[in-house]
Design an enzyme around this catalytic site. Structure first.
Site, PDB file in Angstrom:
ATOM      1  N   PRO A   2      -5.133 -10.275   0.101  1.00  0.00           N
ATOM      2  CA  PRO A   2      -5.919 -10.952  -0.928  1.00  0.00           C
ATOM      3  C   PRO A   2      -6.749 -12.089  -0.329  1.00  0.00           C
ATOM      4  O   PRO A   2      -6.270 -12.839   0.525  1.00  0.00           O
ATOM      5  CB  PRO A   2      -4.853 -11.494  -1.883  1.00  0.00           C
ATOM      6  CG  PRO A   2      -3.668 -10.613  -1.665  1.00  0.00           C
ATOM      7  CD  PRO A   2      -3.700 -10.249  -0.211  1.00  0.00           C
ATOM      8  N   GLU A   3      -7.983 -12.190  -0.774  1.00  0.00           N
ATOM      9  CA  GLU A   3      -8.890 -13.211  -0.265  1.00  0.00           C
ATOM     10  C   GLU A   3      -9.275 -14.152  -1.407  1.00  0.00           C
ATOM     11  O   GLU A   3      -8.640 -14.136  -2.471  1.00  0.00           O
ATOM     12  CB  GLU A   3     -10.102 -12.540   0.383  1.00  0.00           C
ATOM     13  CG  GLU A   3      -9.708 -11.582   1.513  1.00  0.00           C
ATOM     14  CD  GLU A   3     -10.886 -10.844   2.130  1.00  0.00           C
ATOM     15  OE1 GLU A   3     -11.990 -11.435   2.205  1.00  0.00           O
ATOM     16  OE2 GLU A   3     -10.725  -9.672   2.539  1.00  0.00           O
ATOM     17  N   LYS A  58      -6.907 -18.933   0.615  1.00  0.00           N
ATOM     18  CA  LYS A  58      -6.118 -17.780   0.186  1.00  0.00           C
ATOM     19  C   LYS A  58      -4.748 -18.187  -0.356  1.00  0.00           C
ATOM     20  O   LYS A  58      -3.904 -17.322  -0.606  1.00  0.00           O
ATOM     21  CB  LYS A  58      -5.920 -16.821   1.356  1.00  0.00           C
ATOM     22  CG  LYS A  58      -7.200 -16.277   1.973  1.00  0.00           C
ATOM     23  CD  LYS A  58      -6.866 -15.385   3.163  1.00  0.00           C
ATOM     24  CE  LYS A  58      -8.099 -14.914   3.895  1.00  0.00           C
ATOM     25  NZ  LYS A  58      -7.758 -14.062   5.064  1.00  0.00           N
ATOM     26  N   HIS A  92      12.947  -4.890  -7.127  1.00  0.00           N
ATOM     27  CA  HIS A  92      11.786  -4.624  -6.278  1.00  0.00           C
ATOM     28  C   HIS A  92      11.020  -5.913  -5.955  1.00  0.00           C
ATOM     29  O   HIS A  92      10.173  -5.918  -5.059  1.00  0.00           O
ATOM     30  CB  HIS A  92      10.830  -3.639  -6.959  1.00  0.00           C
ATOM     31  CG  HIS A  92      11.290  -2.220  -6.917  1.00  0.00           C
ATOM     32  ND1 HIS A  92      10.947  -1.348  -5.906  1.00  0.00           N
ATOM     33  CD2 HIS A  92      12.077  -1.519  -7.757  1.00  0.00           C
ATOM     34  CE1 HIS A  92      11.499  -0.155  -6.130  1.00  0.00           C
ATOM     35  NE2 HIS A  92      12.192  -0.246  -7.251  1.00  0.00           N
ATOM     36  N   ARG A 111       6.752  -9.155   1.961  1.00  0.00           N
ATOM     37  CA  ARG A 111       7.465  -8.871   3.206  1.00  0.00           C
ATOM     38  C   ARG A 111       6.953  -9.767   4.317  1.00  0.00           C
ATOM     39  O   ARG A 111       7.708 -10.184   5.195  1.00  0.00           O
ATOM     40  CB  ARG A 111       7.294  -7.399   3.588  1.00  0.00           C
ATOM     41  CG  ARG A 111       7.877  -6.434   2.553  1.00  0.00           C
ATOM     42  CD  ARG A 111       9.365  -6.677   2.320  1.00  0.00           C
ATOM     43  NE  ARG A 111       9.904  -5.887   1.232  1.00  0.00           N
ATOM     44  CZ  ARG A 111      11.145  -6.004   0.772  1.00  0.00           C
ATOM     45  NH1 ARG A 111      11.961  -6.900   1.312  1.00  0.00           N
ATOM     46  NH2 ARG A 111      11.559  -5.255  -0.227  1.00  0.00           N
ATOM     47  N   ARG A 260      -9.764  -6.548  14.235  1.00  0.00           N
ATOM     48  CA  ARG A 260     -10.049  -6.460  12.801  1.00  0.00           C
ATOM     49  C   ARG A 260     -10.921  -5.247  12.496  1.00  0.00           C
ATOM     50  O   ARG A 260     -11.794  -4.886  13.281  1.00  0.00           O
ATOM     51  CB  ARG A 260     -10.760  -7.719  12.302  1.00  0.00           C
ATOM     52  CG  ARG A 260      -9.898  -8.973  12.281  1.00  0.00           C
ATOM     53  CD  ARG A 260     -10.708 -10.152  11.751  1.00  0.00           C
ATOM     54  NE  ARG A 260      -9.909 -11.353  11.622  1.00  0.00           N
ATOM     55  CZ  ARG A 260      -9.209 -11.675  10.542  1.00  0.00           C
ATOM     56  NH1 ARG A 260      -9.214 -10.867   9.487  1.00  0.00           N
ATOM     57  NH2 ARG A 260      -8.512 -12.796  10.497  1.00  0.00           N
TER      58      ARG A 260
END
Length: 272
Positions: A2-3, A58, A92, A111, A260
């Site tokens: 996510p940005e 972020k 979860h 994670r 990248r």
């Protein structure tokens, strides 16, 4: 990962839902996601009220009424859900915050990401290395040009450097370069004044466009959320390898640059 548009979208959606809400319950299913023993973390948060939600690049900071912050960095694969129940079984989710109105905030996919309880002083310390926000009123075209002129790396590498600007990552660096008609592997310091101005305008244009349609996250925040992820189908180059350019029809090229992903149109993005 996510940005800025995704995190700002989360902030704007969560603010009216969470501000003033008292945390009545805390569940931690993964100890590595937090920064203190589970019992201490849960005990410290239970009974606290969220005052407001702030975005830094972020990162999200949930300001608590005892002066502490909850520092969230979703990293790669993290996402949020909010409602009376989560879209998956509670097990979860790495962390769940429950509120007095019966709703809960579910933290999933952490994670690599984390949710840390920190002091206000620690929050300032952790954020001090971040560059300016692209929408900071002090980041004028002139100030941006000065910052760019001192960079020695490639354009994409510079845009994704959080010390240069906070909030831009793989996806939007490619989208910005395409909009500005600049090759992402161009030397950042070599751009002429016209290219710098196009880049400056494209940064704000692309980030605003993405933010307004909910970014590219795939998980809706709430059951009735139809906005999140709206930018997925609007990407012009990112993740479109070999597909025709939407402007000239040339196949989009994929390469890697300093590890990248890099997507660009070899015809439209010749400027360097």
């Amino acid at each position: 990962m996510p940005e800025l548009p995704e995190m700002e979208h989360y902030r704007s959606q969560l603010s009216p839902l969470l501000c003033g809400q008292r945390i009545t319950g805390v569940t931690v299913n993964r100890a590595k996601t937090i920064n203190e023993p589970i019992e201490a973390f849960e005990s410290a948060l239970r009974g606290r009220t969220i005052l407001f939600v702030e975005r830094k690049g972020k990162h999200l900071l949930f300001h608590l009424d005892d002066g502490h912050r909850l520092h969230l960095h979703l990293m790669l694969g993290g996402w949020l859900a909010y409602g009376e129940q989560g879209p998956k079984k509670d097990s979860h989710f790495q962390v769940i915050l429950r509120f007095g109105d019966g709703n809960s905030l579910f933290f999933g996919g952490l994670r690599l990401g984390y949710l840390h309880r920190i002091t206000a002083k620690a929050a300032l310390e952790e954020m001090k290395e971040l560059g300016p926000d692209p929408f900071d009123s002090r980041l004028t075209l002139e100030a941006f040009g000065k910052r760019l002129s001192g960079k020695k790396g490639k354009l994409k590498t510079t845009l994704t450097d959080q010390r240069f600007l906070a909030g831009i990552g793989n996806c939007y660096s490619d989208e910005i370069c395409f909009d500005a008609k600049l090759h992402p592997a161009a030397a950042a310091s070599s751009l002429d004044s016209a290219s710098v101005e196009r880049l400056y305008n494209s940064i704000r244009k692309v980030l605003v466009e993405a933010k307004e349609v909910g970014g590219y996250m795939e998980h809706p925040l709430t059951p009735d959320d139809t906005l999140t992820g709206g930018y997925n189908d609007q990407c012009r180059v990112y993740d479109r390898k070999d597909e025709p350019c939407l402007v000239c029809g040339t196949p989009i090229k994929f390469e890697t640059l300093t590890g990248r992903k890099m997507f660009y149109c070899p015809n439209c993005q010749k400027d360097s």
